[in-house]
Design a protein around this motif. Sequence first.
Motif, PDB file in Angstrom:
ATOM      1  N   GLU A 252      40.000  35.834  67.968  1.00 50.08           N
ATOM      2  CA  GLU A 252      39.789  37.278  67.861  1.00 50.08           C
ATOM      3  C   GLU A 252      40.838  37.926  66.976  1.00 50.08           C
ATOM      4  O   GLU A 252      40.531  38.805  66.164  1.00 50.08           O
ATOM      5  N   ILE A 253      42.091  37.496  67.134  1.00 46.29           N
ATOM      6  CA  ILE A 253      43.164  38.052  66.316  1.00 46.29           C
ATOM      7  C   ILE A 253      42.958  37.677  64.855  1.00 46.29           C
ATOM      8  O   ILE A 253      43.134  38.506  63.946  1.00 46.29           O
ATOM      9  N   ALA A 254      42.559  36.427  64.607  1.00 45.67           N
ATOM     10  CA  ALA A 254      42.310  35.977  63.229  1.00 45.67           C
ATOM     11  C   ALA A 254      41.204  36.801  62.596  1.00 45.67           C
ATOM     12  O   ALA A 254      41.314  37.237  61.441  1.00 45.67           O
ATOM     13  N   THR A 255      40.132  37.023  63.342  1.00 49.52           N
ATOM     14  CA  THR A 255      39.013  37.821  62.825  1.00 49.52           C
ATOM     15  C   THR A 255      39.461  39.241  62.502  1.00 49.52           C
ATOM     16  O   THR A 255      39.091  39.813  61.475  1.00 49.52           O
ATOM     17  N   GLN A 256      40.273  39.807  63.376  1.00 49.23           N
ATOM     18  CA  GLN A 256      40.774  41.157  63.154  1.00 49.23           C
ATOM     19  C   GLN A 256      41.615  41.247  61.887  1.00 49.23           C
ATOM     20  O   GLN A 256      41.619  42.272  61.199  1.00 49.23           O
ATOM     21  N   LEU A 257      42.312  40.155  61.559  1.00 49.50           N
ATOM     22  CA  LEU A 257      43.154  40.127  60.369  1.00 49.50           C
ATOM     23  C   LEU A 257      42.394  39.682  59.126  1.00 49.50           C
ATOM     24  O   LEU A 257      42.979  39.563  58.052  1.00 49.50           O
ATOM     25  N   GLY A 258      41.095  39.404  59.283  1.00 51.57           N
ATOM     26  CA  GLY A 258      40.287  39.029  58.132  1.00 51.57           C
ATOM     27  C   GLY A 258      40.507  37.608  57.665  1.00 51.57           C
ATOM     28  O   GLY A 258      40.378  37.312  56.476  1.00 51.57           O
ATOM     29  N   MET A 259      40.839  36.692  58.587  1.00 51.78           N
ATOM     30  CA  MET A 259      41.039  35.292  58.206  1.00 51.78           C
ATOM     31  C   MET A 259      40.487  34.384  59.295  1.00 51.78           C
ATOM     32  O   MET A 259      40.130  34.839  60.381  1.00 51.78           O
ATOM     33  N   SER A 260      40.396  33.098  58.999  1.00 52.27           N
ATOM     34  CA  SER A 260      39.925  32.139  59.984  1.00 52.27           C
ATOM     35  C   SER A 260      41.085  31.662  60.844  1.00 52.27           C
ATOM     36  O   SER A 260      42.260  31.869  60.512  1.00 52.27           O
ATOM     37  N   GLU A 261      40.764  30.993  61.950  1.00 54.22           N
ATOM     38  CA  GLU A 261      41.811  30.419  62.792  1.00 54.22           C
ATOM     39  C   GLU A 261      42.641  29.411  62.010  1.00 54.22           C
ATOM     40  O   GLU A 261      43.861  29.328  62.168  1.00 54.22           O
ATOM     41  N   ARG A 262      41.956  28.639  61.173  1.00 54.11           N
ATOM     42  CA  ARG A 262      42.663  27.620  60.382  1.00 54.11           C
ATOM     43  C   ARG A 262      43.714  28.245  59.480  1.00 54.11           C
ATOM     44  O   ARG A 262      44.851  27.784  59.415  1.00 54.11           O
ATOM     45  N   SER A 263      43.333  29.323  58.800  1.00 49.89           N
ATOM     46  CA  SER A 263      44.295  29.982  57.913  1.00 49.89           C
ATOM     47  C   SER A 263      45.418  30.630  58.710  1.00 49.89           C
ATOM     48  O   SER A 263      46.584  30.587  58.309  1.00 49.89           O
ATOM     49  N   LEU A 264      45.070  31.228  59.846  1.00 51.45           N
ATOM     50  CA  LEU A 264      46.098  31.855  60.669  1.00 51.45           C
ATOM     51  C   LEU A 264      47.133  30.820  61.104  1.00 51.45           C
ATOM     52  O   LEU A 264      48.342  31.055  60.998  1.00 51.45           O
ATOM     53  N   CYS A 265      46.661  29.669  61.565  1.00 52.08           N
ATOM     54  CA  CYS A 265      47.585  28.622  62.016  1.00 52.08           C
ATOM     55  C   CYS A 265      48.423  28.091  60.852  1.00 52.08           C
ATOM     56  O   CYS A 265      49.624  27.840  61.007  1.00 52.08           O
ATOM     57  N   ARG A 266      47.787  27.936  59.692  1.00 47.88           N
ATOM     58  CA  ARG A 266      48.521  27.412  58.543  1.00 47.88           C
ATOM     59  C   ARG A 266      49.595  28.387  58.083  1.00 47.88           C
ATOM     60  O   ARG A 266      50.721  27.988  57.794  1.00 47.88           O
TER      61      ARG A 266
END
Length: 329
Positions: A252-266
């Motif tokens: 949900e946080i990743a979506t809110q920031l306009g990115m995927s979970e993968r990108s958020l983790c990276r």
Amino acid sequence: MDLHSIADLDWYKTLCEGFVHLGLDGPAVCEQAGIHTALADKLSAGALTDALSTAFEMALLETGDPHVGLRMARHPLSALGVLSHLLLASPNAQSNLHFVERYLPLFWPMATVEIQTLPDRSLINLGIQSGQRPIHASLFDFFVSMVLAGFRVVTGKRAKVLKLHHPGEAPEDPQHWYEVFGDVVEFGAPSCVIEVCVSSMLEPIPTANPAILEISERIAEQLARRTVGVTSDRIRKELIKWLQKGEPRRKEIATQLGMSERSLCRRLAEEGTTFVSLLDALRREMAETYIQQGSFRPTEITFALGFSDPSNFYRACKRWFGQMPTTLR
């Protein structure tokens, strides 16, 4: 930070030049939309998106031209600063876009690009962090046009677009979009994705230069290190808002920031942290503040920190402080 302070920013210049091309007073449009405060640490990336949407809406109202986003992508590399040298020196379009994926948020803080390579095509996912209002469709037009125009500038050829998934509503007359992107546009899509032929991704860049590439990448890395914590800070701000709703979810946080979970983790890994670590540190900090104030009951603190059960808060408190919250009080 006032309007004069951001006048030297490449993305700001690009916006102003685009509005001027439409016959408008670029700086005035930006200022009226609130963009002059975008880098004053008062607006989040989502708030900056809101300001940009307001600017495009104003441009649409003043010109009456529904194609404003398509017409504004005049100088696609000028808004990327040193990143433009990196892109021109890259060996091919695929490596080019991977650099964009890594460094774009340093230059356009509300935007992300993610590349997914499939056997027969590549998917270019364009993310724009949402704010308090819907993202204006012209903003998607603008970023898609910038990406494809940039591809044409660095390779000398047009990208073979297999399909464009456009989040905006279908216009009354989509012909102009078909002329720009081809008759492969699908409006009303859940996210903005450009499907590109693999052959286009392997297109060589005539200006490729290993020596310049090495220097430019070093400079970009130095810039990234100077702005370390960019993603962490954005996530922290989102977590503060989400905690009152319950347990924050990474997706949900990743979506809110306009990115995927993968990108958020990276991106967090590049900053030396993780989502779980950020969440735990924020909760610990907030718990300490609430406990010190002495006016909140443990149950109230439990739900203020997004825990679903008081026992979870008690265990966390024991781990953080070595004592139960009632003892600390």
